[in-house]
Write a protein that holds these residues in place. Structure first.
Motif, PDB file in Angstrom:
ATOM      1  N   PRO A   1       0.846  -1.199   0.000  1.00  0.00           N
ATOM      2  CA  PRO A   1       0.000   0.000   0.000  1.00  0.00           C
ATOM      3  C   PRO A   1       0.885   1.254   0.000  1.00  0.00           C
ATOM      4  O   PRO A   1       2.034   1.200   0.467  1.00  0.00           O
ATOM      5  CB  PRO A   1      -0.790  -0.113   1.306  1.00  0.00           C
ATOM      6  CG  PRO A   1      -0.236  -1.265   2.059  1.00  0.00           C
ATOM      7  CD  PRO A   1       0.687  -2.032   1.179  1.00  0.00           C
TER       8      PRO A   1
ATOM      9  N   ASN B   1      -1.120  -0.142   8.407  1.00  0.00           N
ATOM     10  CA  ASN B   1      -1.428   0.041   6.981  1.00  0.00           C
ATOM     11  C   ASN B   1      -1.573  -1.297   6.279  1.00  0.00           C
ATOM     12  O   ASN B   1      -2.206  -1.404   5.234  1.00  0.00           O
ATOM     13  CB  ASN B   1      -0.312   0.810   6.254  1.00  0.00           C
ATOM     14  CG  ASN B   1       0.200   1.985   7.019  1.00  0.00           C
ATOM     15  OD1 ASN B   1       1.338   1.985   7.466  1.00  0.00           O
ATOM     16  ND2 ASN B   1      -0.652   2.981   7.196  1.00  0.00           N
ATOM     17  N   LEU B   2      -0.917  -2.310   6.853  1.00  0.00           N
ATOM     18  CA  LEU B   2      -0.913  -3.627   6.200  1.00  0.00           C
ATOM     19  C   LEU B   2      -0.913  -4.695   7.289  1.00  0.00           C
ATOM     20  O   LEU B   2      -0.133  -4.608   8.245  1.00  0.00           O
ATOM     21  CB  LEU B   2       0.360  -3.753   5.344  1.00  0.00           C
ATOM     22  CG  LEU B   2       0.600  -5.101   4.648  1.00  0.00           C
ATOM     23  CD1 LEU B   2      -0.532  -5.432   3.683  1.00  0.00           C
ATOM     24  CD2 LEU B   2       1.933  -5.081   3.883  1.00  0.00           C
TER      25      LEU B   2
ATOM     26  N   LEU C   1      -6.999  -1.950  11.305  1.00  0.00           N
ATOM     27  CA  LEU C   1      -6.507  -1.513   9.997  1.00  0.00           C
ATOM     28  C   LEU C   1      -6.851  -0.041   9.773  1.00  0.00           C
ATOM     29  O   LEU C   1      -7.961   0.394  10.074  1.00  0.00           O
ATOM     30  CB  LEU C   1      -7.222  -2.378   8.943  1.00  0.00           C
ATOM     31  CG  LEU C   1      -6.633  -2.479   7.560  1.00  0.00           C
ATOM     32  CD1 LEU C   1      -5.242  -3.111   7.604  1.00  0.00           C
ATOM     33  CD2 LEU C   1      -7.558  -3.318   6.663  1.00  0.00           C
TER      34      LEU C   1
ATOM     35  N   GLN D   1      -7.226   3.252   4.734  1.00  0.00           N
ATOM     36  CA  GLN D   1      -6.676   2.926   3.409  1.00  0.00           C
ATOM     37  C   GLN D   1      -5.856   1.629   3.452  1.00  0.00           C
ATOM     38  O   GLN D   1      -5.151   1.295   2.491  1.00  0.00           O
ATOM     39  CB  GLN D   1      -5.728   4.041   2.900  1.00  0.00           C
ATOM     40  CG  GLN D   1      -6.267   5.451   2.980  1.00  0.00           C
ATOM     41  CD  GLN D   1      -7.579   5.576   2.236  1.00  0.00           C
ATOM     42  OE1 GLN D   1      -7.773   4.984   1.174  1.00  0.00           O
ATOM     43  NE2 GLN D   1      -8.525   6.313   2.816  1.00  0.00           N
ATOM     44  N   GLY D   2      -5.941   0.915   4.559  1.00  0.00           N
ATOM     45  CA  GLY D   2      -5.050  -0.241   4.761  1.00  0.00           C
ATOM     46  C   GLY D   2      -5.452  -1.473   3.954  1.00  0.00           C
ATOM     47  O   GLY D   2      -6.548  -1.539   3.371  1.00  0.00           O
ATOM     48  N   GLN D   3      -4.541  -2.429   3.934  1.00  0.00           N
ATOM     49  CA  GLN D   3      -4.784  -3.689   3.204  1.00  0.00           C
ATOM     50  C   GLN D   3      -4.506  -4.884   4.107  1.00  0.00           C
ATOM     51  O   GLN D   3      -3.649  -4.822   4.993  1.00  0.00           O
ATOM     52  CB  GLN D   3      -3.833  -3.805   2.006  1.00  0.00           C
ATOM     53  CG  GLN D   3      -4.100  -2.815   0.913  1.00  0.00           C
ATOM     54  CD  GLN D   3      -3.127  -2.996  -0.250  1.00  0.00           C
ATOM     55  OE1 GLN D   3      -2.334  -3.942  -0.304  1.00  0.00           O
ATOM     56  NE2 GLN D   3      -3.203  -2.071  -1.199  1.00  0.00           N
TER      57      GLN D   3
ATOM     58  N   TRP E   1      -3.331  -8.893   3.704  1.00  0.00           N
ATOM     59  CA  TRP E   1      -2.853  -9.937   2.798  1.00  0.00           C
ATOM     60  C   TRP E   1      -3.034 -11.269   3.525  1.00  0.00           C
ATOM     61  O   TRP E   1      -2.320 -11.556   4.501  1.00  0.00           O
ATOM     62  CB  TRP E   1      -1.379  -9.763   2.448  1.00  0.00           C
ATOM     63  CG  TRP E   1      -1.078  -8.547   1.611  1.00  0.00           C
ATOM     64  CD1 TRP E   1      -1.965  -7.638   1.102  1.00  0.00           C
ATOM     65  CD2 TRP E   1       0.232  -8.097   1.213  1.00  0.00           C
ATOM     66  NE1 TRP E   1      -1.303  -6.661   0.411  1.00  0.00           N
ATOM     67  CE2 TRP E   1       0.048  -6.905   0.455  1.00  0.00           C
ATOM     68  CE3 TRP E   1       1.532  -8.564   1.418  1.00  0.00           C
ATOM     69  CZ2 TRP E   1       1.123  -6.210  -0.095  1.00  0.00           C
ATOM     70  CZ3 TRP E   1       2.598  -7.869   0.872  1.00  0.00           C
ATOM     71  CH2 TRP E   1       2.387  -6.706   0.118  1.00  0.00           C
TER      72      TRP E   1
ATOM     73  N   LEU F   1     -15.020  -6.679   4.704  1.00  0.00           N
ATOM     74  CA  LEU F   1     -13.878  -6.613   3.785  1.00  0.00           C
ATOM     75  C   LEU F   1     -14.321  -6.947   2.367  1.00  0.00           C
ATOM     76  O   LEU F   1     -15.292  -7.691   2.166  1.00  0.00           O
ATOM     77  CB  LEU F   1     -12.802  -7.628   4.216  1.00  0.00           C
ATOM     78  CG  LEU F   1     -12.213  -7.435   5.606  1.00  0.00           C
ATOM     79  CD1 LEU F   1     -11.409  -8.663   6.023  1.00  0.00           C
ATOM     80  CD2 LEU F   1     -11.327  -6.183   5.642  1.00  0.00           C
TER      81      LEU F   1
ATOM     82  N   LYS G   1      -9.673  -6.929  -3.104  1.00  0.00           N
ATOM     83  CA  LYS G   1      -9.104  -5.940  -4.031  1.00  0.00           C
ATOM     84  C   LYS G   1      -8.508  -6.695  -5.227  1.00  0.00           C
ATOM     85  O   LYS G   1      -8.738  -6.373  -6.356  1.00  0.00           O
ATOM     86  CB  LYS G   1      -8.046  -5.127  -3.280  1.00  0.00           C
ATOM     87  CG  LYS G   1      -7.470  -3.936  -4.022  1.00  0.00           C
ATOM     88  CD  LYS G   1      -6.571  -3.147  -3.062  1.00  0.00           C
ATOM     89  CE  LYS G   1      -5.606  -2.209  -3.753  1.00  0.00           C
ATOM     90  NZ  LYS G   1      -6.245  -1.024  -4.321  1.00  0.00           N
TER      91      LYS G   1
ATOM     92  N   CYS H   1      -5.710 -10.107  -1.387  1.00  0.00           N
ATOM     93  CA  CYS H   1      -5.536  -8.728  -0.923  1.00  0.00           C
ATOM     94  C   CYS H   1      -6.936  -8.183  -0.640  1.00  0.00           C
ATOM     95  O   CYS H   1      -7.770  -8.057  -1.537  1.00  0.00           O
ATOM     96  CB  CYS H   1      -4.816  -7.894  -1.974  1.00  0.00           C
ATOM     97  SG  CYS H   1      -4.653  -6.189  -1.427  1.00  0.00           S
TER      98      CYS H   1
ATOM     99  N   GLN I   1      -9.514  -5.307   1.484  1.00  0.00           N
ATOM    100  CA  GLN I   1      -9.534  -3.934   2.003  1.00  0.00           C
ATOM    101  C   GLN I   1     -10.894  -3.668   2.627  1.00  0.00           C
ATOM    102  O   GLN I   1     -11.868  -4.352   2.296  1.00  0.00           O
ATOM    103  CB  GLN I   1      -9.239  -2.936   0.872  1.00  0.00           C
ATOM    104  CG  GLN I   1     -10.270  -2.979  -0.229  1.00  0.00           C
ATOM    105  CD  GLN I   1      -9.896  -2.121  -1.447  1.00  0.00           C
ATOM    106  OE1 GLN I   1      -8.790  -1.626  -1.557  1.00  0.00           O
ATOM    107  NE2 GLN I   1     -10.853  -1.938  -2.355  1.00  0.00           N
TER     108      GLN I   1
END
Ligand SMILES: C[S@@+](CC[C@H](N)C(=O)[O-])C[C@H]1O[C@@H](n2cnc3c(N)ncnc32)[C@H](O)[C@@H]1O
Length: 391
Positions: A208, A277-278, A317, A320-322, A324, A351, A354, A386, A388
């Protein structure tokens, strides 16, 4: 995690009553019947005793015990093979899809039966894991690393001892991760990334835009946290429940001198950090009950870790986080979980997908058509989902 209480076993050594601590990492119950065996005991006799549920305390040469265990394994394999041939002759459609969940349960039952028979060959060790057997090597360092300090005598299965010796070798030579040009060093009882097809997925996924803080949930050896730090994530918090995994991850991070990574013991998420963020997670892939502490990295009863992770992840999160999520679809091919279940859990957790990166495993068992689970293993796809927060 399973809590193992101290257990003791008693037996007779030529009329003398003996007692020692029972040590079984594979969670075998303490033996009820123990006979003394040595170099004169034939493999057939030992196999008969083991199949009857009699445990055998080895008194002979250390290397002969290893050979006896190999002979027991061959006999067990021949018996298993005969069962498969008999089923094939009776025209049972072994790999018919309707039977696949049974196939997995039969496979686990066979594994449990194998563990029970092969764990019948025992060794007595003095305090500090010292063996008095002829030609016994020095293995107290390997046992201490695997099982912790022990200041009393114990009985242990030769099979568990071999597990500790094998782990000591892995820990010394490491598992090379070619695409990262480094090795990770697994400890005993920690998920060893020997099939690491997902490493490439972790390298291919796009970070991200903001990647100051990431979490690696269920870090094991620390591998995913290491990849993120190597890719430039400024701070990574890696968690695990298993104390062995925490020590192992710390060891690997220290070897690689990656101060960006902090390791924390936690049930899933770290306590009270800012939003990440991740968030990455490679949970155990198969929903099934672990039979010992050693299986907690592979089996996840009722997908509890996976679902707990998905249910809680959005709260940790940034907007704008993701996420995985690394997951293979082996459980789907074995009909233990459906794709609809998984997609439904994503939706329930707020969720959306993405994108998804896929890879096909190339490890030995996916090519081995004698493996009872070959149909499922050869179709397996490992994915990086992925995810979001839903817009
Ligand atoms: C499949 S292993 C993955 C290890 C590592 N991330 C990797 O990819 O090589 C799953 C890990 O999750 C850990 N684990 C299982 N349940 C957990 C929980 N509730 N909280 C934190 N870690 C957990 C296990 O101890 C194990 O180390």
């Amino acid at each position: 995690m399973l809590q193992i209480e101290k257990q003791y076993v008693q037996w007779q050594d030529n009329e003398t009553p003996r007692r020692a601590r029972w040590l079984s990492e594979s969670n075998q119950t303490p033996p009820a019947r123990i006979v003394l065996v040595d170099d004169q005991t034939t493999a057939d006799e030992a196999y008969r005793l083991a199949c009857e549920g009699t445990s055998m305390l080895w008194q002979g040469d250390f290397h002969n015990a290893r050979q006896l265990l190999q002979a027991l394994t061959r006999r067990l394999e021949r018996t298993e093979q005969r069962k498969v041939s008999k089923a094939a002759k009776s025209n049972k459609p072994a790999a018919h899809t309707a039977l696949i969940p049974n196939l997995f349960h039969q496979h686990r039952q066979a594994q449990a039966q194998r563990a029970s028979v092969l764990s019948r060959l025992l060794l007595e060790l003095e305090a500090g894991y010292v063996s008095r057997l002829r030609r016994a090597p020095e293995f107290s360092a390997a046992c201490t690393a695997a099982f912790g300090e022990l200041d009393e005598a114990c009985l242990i299965s030769f099979r568990d001892l071999q597990g500790a010796l094998g782990a000591a070798q892995w820990r010394e030579k490491g598992v090379p991760i070619a695409s990262l040009e480094l090795s990770v060093f697994p400890h005993y009882g920690v998920f060893a990334p020997t099939r690491h097809e997902y490493v490439q997925l972790m390298l291919d996924a796009q970070l991200p835009a903001a990647h100051d803080l990431a979490f690696d949930i269920g870090t094991g050896t620390g591998l995913l946290a290491i990849i993120l730090a190597k890719r430039g994530v400024k701070q990574v918090i890696a968690t695990d429940l298993n104390p062995r995994a925490l020590a192992c991850a710390r060891d690997n991070i220290e070897r690689l001198q990656l101060p960006a990574i902090a390791v924390q013991q936690a049930d899933l998420f770290p306590t009270e950090p800012p939003l990440a963020n991740l968030i990455v997670c490679n949970p155990p892939w198969l929903p099934a009950k672990p039979s010992s502490a050693l299986e907690y990295a592979v089996y996840d009863a009722n997908s509890a870790m996976l679902r707990g992770f998905l249910q809680g992840v959005a709260q940790h999160l940034s907007p704008q986080g993701q996420v995985w999520l690394i997951l293979s679809d082996l459980a789907e091919h074995l009909q233990l979980r459906s794709r609809e279940d998984l997609l439904g859990w994503f939706v329930e957790s707020g969720l959306e997908v993405k994108y998804r990166l896929d890879t096909q495993p190339k490890h030995g068992r996916s090519q081995d058509n004698t493996d009872p689970l070959f149909a499922a293993r050869s179709a397996e796809v490992t994915s990086l989902w992925c995810l979001q927060p839903k817009a």
